[in-house]
Design a protein around this motif. Structure first.
Motif, PDB file in Angstrom:
ATOM      1  N   ILE A  42      -8.304 -10.510   5.677  1.00  0.00           N
ATOM      2  CA  ILE A  42      -8.970  -9.397   4.992  1.00  0.00           C
ATOM      3  C   ILE A  42      -7.986  -8.272   4.717  1.00  0.00           C
ATOM      4  O   ILE A  42      -8.036  -7.638   3.664  1.00  0.00           O
ATOM      5  N   GLY A  43      -7.099  -8.012   5.644  1.00  0.00           N
ATOM      6  CA  GLY A  43      -6.135  -6.926   5.463  1.00  0.00           C
ATOM      7  C   GLY A  43      -4.716  -7.406   5.239  1.00  0.00           C
ATOM      8  O   GLY A  43      -3.767  -6.687   5.567  1.00  0.00           O
ATOM      9  N   ALA A  44      -4.565  -8.604   4.658  1.00  0.00           N
ATOM     10  CA  ALA A  44      -3.227  -9.149   4.417  1.00  0.00           C
ATOM     11  C   ALA A  44      -2.422  -8.211   3.516  1.00  0.00           C
ATOM     12  O   ALA A  44      -2.942  -7.662   2.536  1.00  0.00           O
ATOM     13  N   LYS A  45      -1.135  -8.041   3.840  1.00  0.00           N
ATOM     14  CA  LYS A  45      -0.304  -7.062   3.132  1.00  0.00           C
ATOM     15  C   LYS A  45      -0.238  -7.321   1.636  1.00  0.00           C
ATOM     16  O   LYS A  45      -0.355  -6.392   0.825  1.00  0.00           O
ATOM     17  N   ASP A  46      -0.037  -8.574   1.255  1.00  0.00           N
ATOM     18  CA  ASP A  46       0.084  -8.882  -0.171  1.00  0.00           C
ATOM     19  C   ASP A  46      -1.209  -8.557  -0.913  1.00  0.00           C
ATOM     20  O   ASP A  46      -1.185  -8.025  -2.026  1.00  0.00           O
ATOM     21  N   ASP A  47      -2.344  -8.887  -0.290  1.00  0.00           N
ATOM     22  CA  ASP A  47      -3.626  -8.612  -0.928  1.00  0.00           C
ATOM     23  C   ASP A  47      -3.865  -7.109  -1.031  1.00  0.00           C
ATOM     24  O   ASP A  47      -4.321  -6.615  -2.073  1.00  0.00           O
ATOM     25  N   VAL A  48      -3.558  -6.376   0.035  1.00  0.00           N
ATOM     26  CA  VAL A  48      -3.732  -4.929   0.014  1.00  0.00           C
ATOM     27  C   VAL A  48      -2.822  -4.297  -1.038  1.00  0.00           C
ATOM     28  O   VAL A  48      -3.245  -3.414  -1.798  1.00  0.00           O
ATOM     29  N   ARG A  49      -1.579  -4.771  -1.128  1.00  0.00           N
ATOM     30  CA  ARG A  49      -0.641  -4.226  -2.115  1.00  0.00           C
ATOM     31  C   ARG A  49      -1.166  -4.448  -3.535  1.00  0.00           C
ATOM     32  O   ARG A  49      -1.105  -3.547  -4.381  1.00  0.00           O
ATOM     33  N   ARG A  50      -1.684  -5.646  -3.784  1.00  0.00           N
ATOM     34  CA  ARG A  50      -2.221  -5.948  -5.118  1.00  0.00           C
ATOM     35  C   ARG A  50      -3.433  -5.070  -5.426  1.00  0.00           C
ATOM     36  O   ARG A  50      -3.559  -4.540  -6.529  1.00  0.00           O
ATOM     37  N   ARG A  51      -4.298  -4.879  -4.449  1.00  0.00           N
ATOM     38  CA  ARG A  51      -5.493  -4.066  -4.673  1.00  0.00           C
ATOM     39  C   ARG A  51      -5.145  -2.591  -4.868  1.00  0.00           C
ATOM     40  O   ARG A  51      -5.771  -1.889  -5.675  1.00  0.00           O
ATOM     41  N   VAL A  52      -4.135  -2.113  -4.142  1.00  0.00           N
ATOM     42  CA  VAL A  52      -3.691  -0.728  -4.312  1.00  0.00           C
ATOM     43  C   VAL A  52      -3.133  -0.525  -5.718  1.00  0.00           C
ATOM     44  O   VAL A  52      -3.413   0.485  -6.380  1.00  0.00           O
ATOM     45  N   THR A  53      -2.347  -1.498  -6.182  1.00  0.00           N
ATOM     46  CA  THR A  53      -1.783  -1.396  -7.528  1.00  0.00           C
ATOM     47  C   THR A  53      -2.883  -1.341  -8.570  1.00  0.00           C
ATOM     48  O   THR A  53      -2.860  -0.508  -9.495  1.00  0.00           O
ATOM     49  N   ARG A  54      -3.870  -2.216  -8.419  1.00  0.00           N
ATOM     50  CA  ARG A  54      -4.975  -2.226  -9.386  1.00  0.00           C
ATOM     51  C   ARG A  54      -5.771  -0.927  -9.317  1.00  0.00           C
ATOM     52  O   ARG A  54      -6.132  -0.354 -10.360  1.00  0.00           O
ATOM     53  N   ARG A  55      -6.053  -0.434  -8.126  1.00  0.00           N
ATOM     54  CA  ARG A  55      -6.805   0.803  -8.005  1.00  0.00           C
ATOM     55  C   ARG A  55      -5.998   1.975  -8.574  1.00  0.00           C
ATOM     56  O   ARG A  55      -6.567   2.883  -9.187  1.00  0.00           O
ATOM     57  N   SER A  56      -4.688   1.983  -8.371  1.00  0.00           N
ATOM     58  CA  SER A  56      -3.849   3.033  -8.945  1.00  0.00           C
ATOM     59  C   SER A  56      -3.983   3.052 -10.463  1.00  0.00           C
ATOM     60  O   SER A  56      -4.071   4.126 -11.084  1.00  0.00           O
ATOM     61  N   ARG A  57      -4.012   1.850 -11.054  1.00  0.00           N
ATOM     62  CA  ARG A  57      -4.174   1.763 -12.510  1.00  0.00           C
ATOM     63  C   ARG A  57      -5.523   2.326 -12.937  1.00  0.00           C
ATOM     64  O   ARG A  57      -5.639   2.947 -13.996  1.00  0.00           O
ATOM     65  N   ASP A  58      -6.554   2.099 -12.125  1.00  0.00           N
ATOM     66  CA  ASP A  58      -7.868   2.658 -12.441  1.00  0.00           C
ATOM     67  C   ASP A  58      -7.830   4.191 -12.428  1.00  0.00           C
ATOM     68  O   ASP A  58      -8.416   4.838 -13.299  1.00  0.00           O
ATOM     69  N   VAL A  59      -7.145   4.748 -11.437  1.00  0.00           N
ATOM     70  CA  VAL A  59      -7.040   6.208 -11.348  1.00  0.00           C
ATOM     71  C   VAL A  59      -6.281   6.755 -12.555  1.00  0.00           C
ATOM     72  O   VAL A  59      -6.667   7.768 -13.152  1.00  0.00           O
ATOM     73  N   LEU A  60      -5.214   6.061 -12.951  1.00  0.00           N
ATOM     74  CA  LEU A  60      -4.416   6.514 -14.090  1.00  0.00           C
ATOM     75  C   LEU A  60      -5.176   6.356 -15.398  1.00  0.00           C
ATOM     76  O   LEU A  60      -5.034   7.178 -16.312  1.00  0.00           O
ATOM     77  N   ASP A  61      -5.987   5.325 -15.495  1.00  0.00           N
ATOM     78  CA  ASP A  61      -6.818   5.170 -16.682  1.00  0.00           C
ATOM     79  C   ASP A  61      -7.815   6.312 -16.788  1.00  0.00           C
ATOM     80  O   ASP A  61      -8.069   6.845 -17.878  1.00  0.00           O
ATOM     81  N   ARG A  62      -8.360   6.708 -15.644  1.00  0.00           N
ATOM     82  CA  ARG A  62      -9.267   7.859 -15.624  1.00  0.00           C
ATOM     83  C   ARG A  62      -8.520   9.125 -16.037  1.00  0.00           C
ATOM     84  O   ARG A  62      -9.073   9.985 -16.742  1.00  0.00           O
TER      85      ARG A  62
END
Length: 395
Positions: free
Chosen positions: A296-316
């Motif tokens: 659930i908290g695997a580093k690669d998965d968390v890194r990918r999700r952070v990148t995607r969420r960052s893009r959402d914030v920047l799109d906003r």
């Protein structure tokens, strides 16, 4: 509360889908056997701009189709609660935080769609962001959309019909959602959040009809404050160095927001995992569950999700910047009485900017924002995309 009460500003669509659900839902066939009916479309394409609530409409429609009360009773049935929470065995939702939906994911959905529903009248498949499918993947889905199994309903979601390949578009019944009005979003926030009247109205105005962003503004003071700072920063830029510093601060802030959000999500998912498996917070994790728990908290998965969420914030952020120049255009064309100003708190500075810029220059800046959005979609480094954008906006 009816299953439709959480759908904001879509009364004509809600009325139509509710009628369909009542005619074709559980009570429509007392014999317990469903046959394909000419008046029931089994493949739907629900379209609306970001934030219009298209995935919420799909879930509400699924609940109305499969619930014994058609989702109309004030007290939601167990079926309705399960569908809306994503736990009903006969309703499958495919959502992705990746750039595209994979072909194997679609093949799995097709296999699921061929199975008889276990408890409900219909097996319902919801695909969010179907526009993220590559053509090859869409072709895999095509036959199933054209000739669904008798017991299956497909609900596809996309920003607009034009974002979906014609082969899919022509084989679905299209439902177009409107952009919710500011008044409708304000009323929703007052009812469903702790925001007072002033905060709810301001959040609705700044969100420009995007329900999810409106809720975020109404419930998260930091996000609202970050937006205020961004607008002030854009209006205050006078040198290229200002643009570079504003871009750097925005990127850093977006990543910070994303890390906080994903950390909270991971924590919630881990708590849910423990609860499902009958473990208290301090219980030792059994060896046979450790692998699934730590995944659930695997580093690669968390890194990918952070990148995607960052893009959402920047799109906003791009939407917020665009709203400034939208307001400039409104003032330049004497249209404030007709369409209003989004950034009322910054009206003086925006009025001054509308005088300094020509109409052509204001439109040109909106095009620069569109270019930045395309660059972000093309995976250009966010720092470079925003430095170029903000530099182009300096007056």
């Amino acid at each position: 509360m009816s299953v439709w009460d959480a759908i904001v500003g879509q009364r004509p669509v809600v009325d139509m889908l509710s009628r369909v659900a009542q005619l074709s839902g559980p009570s429509a066939d007392p014999g317990g056997q469903h046959s394909r009916r000419d008046d029931l479309a089994q493949s739907w394409l629900i379209c609306g701009p970001p934030g219009s609530g298209r995935s919420n409409v799909a879930r509400a429609f699924a609940a109305a189709m499969d619930s014994p009360d058609h989702g109309l009773d004030d007290e939601p049935t167990k079926v309705t609660r399960q569908i809306l929470s994503g736990t009903h065995p006969d309703v499958t939702v495919l959502a992705t935080d990746k750039v595209t939906i994979g072909i194997d994911q679609v093949r799995d959905l097709i296999a699921t769609s061929e199975q008889m529903p276990s408890t409900a009248p219909w097996r319902i498949i919801i695909i969010e962001d179907v526009d993220r499918m590559m053509e090859r993947t869409t072709n895999v889905l095509l036959k199933e959309i054209e000739e669904p199994a008798e017991h299956t309903i497909w609900l596809l979601c996309a920003p607009s019909p034009q974002d979906v390949l014609p082969t899919i578009r022509s084989r679905t019944r299209i439902v177009n959602l409107a952009v919710p009005t500011t008044a409708a979003v304000t009323a929703f926030l007052k009812e469903h959040t702790d925001a007072d009247r002033h905060v709810a109205a301001r959040a609705a105005r700044l969100a420009e009809g995007h329900i999810g962003i409106a809720r975020l503004y109404a419930t998260n003071e930091r996000v609202m404050a970050d937006r205020d700072s961004l607008v002030v920063g854009v209006l205050g830029m006078s040198r290229t160095s200002d643009a570079v510093m504003l871009a750097e601060g925005l990127i850093e802030n977006a990543r910070g927001q994303a890390q906080e959000d994903i950390a909270a999500q991971v924590e919630a998912e881990q708590r849910s995992f423990r609860r499902i498996n009958g473990l208290d917070e301090k219980d030792r994790m059994p060896p046979n569950l450790r692998s699934a728990y730590h995944a659930i908290g695997a580093k690669d998965d968390v890194r990918r999700r952070v990148t995607r969420r960052s893009r959402d914030v920047l799109d906003r952020a791009l939407n917020s910047v665009a709203s400034v120049y939208r307001d400039v255009c409104v003032l330049q064309n004497n249209a404030e009485d007709a369409v209003g100003i989004i950034n009322l708190e910054n009206r003086t500075a925006i009025t001054e900017l509308s005088v300094r810029l020509s109409r052509a220059q204001a439109i040109d800046r909106l095009e620069h924002i569109a270019v930045a959005r395309r660059r972000m979609a093309g995976n250009v480094a966010p720092q470079l995309a925003f430095e170029a954008l903000f530099s182009a906006l300096v007056v």
